[in-house]
Write a protein that holds these residues in place. Sequence first.
Motif, PDB file in Angstrom:
ATOM      1  N   ARG A  13       2.260 -33.956  -1.243  1.00 48.34           N
ATOM      2  CA  ARG A  13       2.784 -35.111  -0.514  1.00 48.34           C
ATOM      3  C   ARG A  13       1.919 -36.301  -0.932  1.00 48.34           C
ATOM      4  NH1 ARG A  13       3.394 -35.118   5.890  1.00 48.34           N
ATOM      5  NH2 ARG A  13       5.416 -34.205   5.351  1.00 48.34           N
ATOM      6  N   VAL A  14       2.541 -37.275  -1.559  1.00 47.54           N
ATOM      7  CA  VAL A  14       1.813 -38.425  -2.082  1.00 47.54           C
ATOM      8  C   VAL A  14       2.114 -39.649  -1.234  1.00 47.54           C
ATOM      9  CG1 VAL A  14       1.470 -39.943  -4.061  1.00 47.54           C
ATOM     10  CG2 VAL A  14       1.866 -37.490  -4.423  1.00 47.54           C
ATOM     11  N   LEU A  15       1.068 -40.285  -0.739  1.00 51.97           N
ATOM     12  CA  LEU A  15       1.209 -41.554  -0.041  1.00 51.97           C
ATOM     13  C   LEU A  15       1.221 -42.666  -1.074  1.00 51.97           C
ATOM     14  CD1 LEU A  15       1.293 -43.053   2.718  1.00 51.97           C
ATOM     15  CD2 LEU A  15      -1.196 -43.306   2.486  1.00 51.97           C
ATOM     16  N   VAL A  16       2.267 -43.494  -1.047  1.00 50.24           N
ATOM     17  CA  VAL A  16       2.426 -44.584  -2.007  1.00 50.24           C
ATOM     18  C   VAL A  16       2.277 -45.900  -1.267  1.00 50.24           C
ATOM     19  CG1 VAL A  16       3.919 -45.642  -3.746  1.00 50.24           C
ATOM     20  CG2 VAL A  16       3.985 -43.154  -3.391  1.00 50.24           C
ATOM     21  N   THR A  17       1.108 -46.524  -1.371  1.00 49.48           N
ATOM     22  CA  THR A  17       0.958 -47.860  -0.811  1.00 49.48           C
ATOM     23  C   THR A  17       1.581 -48.852  -1.788  1.00 49.48           C
ATOM     24  OG1 THR A  17      -1.208 -48.346  -1.802  1.00 49.48           O
ATOM     25  CG2 THR A  17      -1.190 -47.136   0.294  1.00 49.48           C
ATOM     26  N   GLY A  18       1.954 -50.019  -1.280  1.00 44.06           N
ATOM     27  CA  GLY A  18       2.695 -50.943  -2.134  1.00 44.06           C
ATOM     28  C   GLY A  18       4.007 -50.336  -2.584  1.00 44.06           C
ATOM     29  N   GLY A  19       4.583 -49.510  -1.722  1.00 42.65           N
ATOM     30  CA  GLY A  19       5.731 -48.690  -2.113  1.00 42.65           C
ATOM     31  C   GLY A  19       7.019 -49.442  -2.345  1.00 42.65           C
ATOM     32  N   THR A  20       7.079 -50.717  -1.981  1.00 40.94           N
ATOM     33  CA  THR A  20       8.280 -51.509  -2.267  1.00 40.94           C
ATOM     34  C   THR A  20       8.023 -52.513  -3.391  1.00 40.94           C
ATOM     35  OG1 THR A  20       7.671 -53.116  -0.544  1.00 40.94           O
ATOM     36  CG2 THR A  20       9.105 -51.299   0.104  1.00 40.94           C
ATOM     37  N   GLY A  21       6.862 -52.433  -4.043  1.00 46.04           N
ATOM     38  CA  GLY A  21       6.509 -53.368  -5.109  1.00 46.04           C
ATOM     39  C   GLY A  21       6.959 -52.911  -6.481  1.00 46.04           C
ATOM     40  N   LYS A  22       6.500 -53.631  -7.498  1.00 48.42           N
ATOM     41  CA  LYS A  22       6.968 -53.395  -8.870  1.00 48.42           C
ATOM     42  C   LYS A  22       6.666 -51.994  -9.360  1.00 48.42           C
ATOM     43  CE  LYS A  22       6.681 -58.219 -10.400  1.00 48.42           C
ATOM     44  NZ  LYS A  22       5.933 -59.197 -11.217  1.00 48.42           N
ATOM     45  N   THR A  23       5.458 -51.504  -9.092  1.00 50.76           N
ATOM     46  CA  THR A  23       5.127 -50.153  -9.556  1.00 50.76           C
ATOM     47  C   THR A  23       5.326 -49.116  -8.458  1.00 50.76           C
ATOM     48  OG1 THR A  23       2.775 -50.373  -8.994  1.00 50.76           O
ATOM     49  CG2 THR A  23       3.472 -51.059 -11.219  1.00 50.76           C
ATOM     50  N   GLY A  24       4.991 -49.464  -7.202  1.00 47.24           N
ATOM     51  CA  GLY A  24       5.075 -48.482  -6.130  1.00 47.24           C
ATOM     52  C   GLY A  24       6.460 -47.899  -5.960  1.00 47.24           C
ATOM     53  N   ARG A  25       7.469 -48.748  -6.022  1.00 52.11           N
ATOM     54  CA  ARG A  25       8.850 -48.269  -5.885  1.00 52.11           C
ATOM     55  C   ARG A  25       9.177 -47.267  -6.990  1.00 52.11           C
ATOM     56  NH1 ARG A  25      13.105 -49.900  -8.593  1.00 52.11           N
ATOM     57  NH2 ARG A  25      12.015 -51.757  -9.354  1.00 52.11           N
ATOM     58  N   LEU A  26       8.730 -47.566  -8.216  1.00 51.62           N
ATOM     59  CA  LEU A  26       9.011 -46.681  -9.342  1.00 51.62           C
ATOM     60  C   LEU A  26       8.204 -45.392  -9.254  1.00 51.62           C
ATOM     61  CD1 LEU A  26       9.067 -49.402 -12.144  1.00 51.62           C
ATOM     62  CD2 LEU A  26      11.042 -48.201 -11.177  1.00 51.62           C
ATOM     63  N   VAL A  27       6.970 -45.487  -8.763  1.00 54.44           N
ATOM     64  CA  VAL A  27       6.166 -44.278  -8.556  1.00 54.44           C
ATOM     65  C   VAL A  27       6.871 -43.351  -7.572  1.00 54.44           C
ATOM     66  CG1 VAL A  27       4.028 -43.396  -7.546  1.00 54.44           C
ATOM     67  CG2 VAL A  27       3.946 -45.302  -9.159  1.00 54.44           C
ATOM     68  N   ALA A  28       7.350 -43.891  -6.456  1.00 49.08           N
ATOM     69  CA  ALA A  28       8.042 -43.070  -5.461  1.00 49.08           C
ATOM     70  C   ALA A  28       9.295 -42.429  -6.053  1.00 49.08           C
ATOM     71  CB  ALA A  28       8.389 -43.920  -4.241  1.00 49.08           C
ATOM     72  N   GLU A  29      10.056 -43.206  -6.819  1.00 49.92           N
ATOM     73  CA  GLU A  29      11.276 -42.677  -7.427  1.00 49.92           C
ATOM     74  C   GLU A  29      10.963 -41.561  -8.418  1.00 49.92           C
ATOM     75  OE1 GLU A  29      13.258 -45.993  -9.177  1.00 49.92           O
ATOM     76  OE2 GLU A  29      13.892 -46.856  -7.260  1.00 49.92           O
ATOM     77  N   GLN A  30       9.956 -41.757  -9.256  1.00 47.48           N
ATOM     78  CA  GLN A  30       9.619 -40.747 -10.263  1.00 47.48           C
ATOM     79  C   GLN A  30       9.024 -39.495  -9.628  1.00 47.48           C
ATOM     80  OE1 GLN A  30       7.545 -42.174 -13.755  1.00 47.48           O
ATOM     81  NE2 GLN A  30       8.636 -44.129 -13.743  1.00 47.48           N
ATOM     82  N   LEU A  31       8.272 -39.664  -8.547  1.00 48.58           N
ATOM     83  CA  LEU A  31       7.777 -38.492  -7.825  1.00 48.58           C
ATOM     84  C   LEU A  31       8.934 -37.678  -7.247  1.00 48.58           C
ATOM     85  CD1 LEU A  31       4.755 -40.062  -5.919  1.00 48.58           C
ATOM     86  CD2 LEU A  31       4.605 -38.247  -7.632  1.00 48.58           C
ATOM     87  N   ALA A  32       9.922 -38.368  -6.684  1.00 49.11           N
ATOM     88  CA  ALA A  32      11.072 -37.676  -6.106  1.00 49.11           C
ATOM     89  C   ALA A  32      11.825 -36.883  -7.167  1.00 49.11           C
ATOM     90  CB  ALA A  32      11.998 -38.684  -5.436  1.00 49.11           C
ATOM     91  N   VAL A  33      11.942 -37.433  -8.365  1.00 49.90           N
ATOM     92  CA  VAL A  33      12.600 -36.719  -9.464  1.00 49.90           C
ATOM     93  C   VAL A  33      11.869 -35.415  -9.766  1.00 49.90           C
ATOM     94  CG1 VAL A  33      13.094 -36.820 -11.947  1.00 49.90           C
ATOM     95  CG2 VAL A  33      13.641 -38.776 -10.488  1.00 49.90           C
ATOM     96  N   ARG A  34      10.572 -35.405  -9.609  1.00 44.80           N
ATOM     97  CA  ARG A  34       9.768 -34.204  -9.849  1.00 44.80           C
ATOM     98  C   ARG A  34       9.768 -33.258  -8.649  1.00 44.80           C
ATOM     99  NH1 ARG A  34       4.374 -34.828 -13.430  1.00 44.80           N
ATOM    100  NH2 ARG A  34       5.131 -36.302 -15.010  1.00 44.80           N
TER     101      ARG A  34
END
Length: 287
Positions: A13-34
């Motif tokens: 379970r990864v906590l993504v701060t800045g989760g709606t920003g340029k990288t955070g949103r993409l980090v959350a999306e790519q984690l979900a794909v995995r």
Amino acid sequence: MRSLPEMPAMSDRVLVTGGTGKTGRLVAEQLAVRGVDARTATRHPASADQVRFDWDDATTHGLALDGVTSVYLVAPTDRTEQLPVMRPFLDQAVARVPGRLVLLSASSLAEGGPMMGEVHAWLHAHAPRWTVLRPSWFMQNFTTQHLPSIINEGCIYSATRDGRVPFIDAADIAAVAVEALTNPTLASDDHVLTGPEALTYDEVAKAITEASGRPVRHCRLSVEELAARYAGFGIPHHYASLLAGIDEAIANGAEDRTTMEVRQITGRAGNDLANFLASQRASLVGV
């Protein structure tokens, strides 16, 4: 640097701060794909995968960390001294999170330097597992903060003169972050992340012209003129001067290099500016 031993298997379970920003949103999306549970930290949670979090409100920190195995750290952008406000959360994270703390910093900020450089040094000294990502300037800047002047004035404003920048796609930064967050064998270290080529702003303007079909040029400003332009947008004068000074460093060659870190960590080449701009043509033409 020697790799750390693998941790026991657990549900990530990864906590993504800045989760709606340029990288955070993409980090959350790519984690979900995995198939990784990505918990987005935000002041105003609106869904089950989001949790209330505010750097300035320590009462939100503990709940955000419940069950978390790794953390993606995006520092608050409304100040120039990040460590004091991040420290209470970082203390808890080091004590409670068994996996890695991954900090988004910048190529211009060395360990122990200002802003995220101080956070970088703190993590190195205190976190058992850490990674600091130091990307160059984002390609996405040309579809966000530069976009109004591109569309309305046909200009990209900078004080970089003929300095070169290896612009990087935020999606590539996110891909490296995801690898760091999910691969326990990656050694703790910092990584300077760049795109595959270093370009002047004149060359970027030409590439935008070719991708969009609208004439765009590099409008050159002095450092003082750029600082005044930033201040005119409501940015505090001290911070405006700091940002303009980064352009001066670029003009003097501070960003004129490329690295292979994206390929080495993710196993694939990073995106180049021409491909990125082609994918963003609708934005660039104002559709």
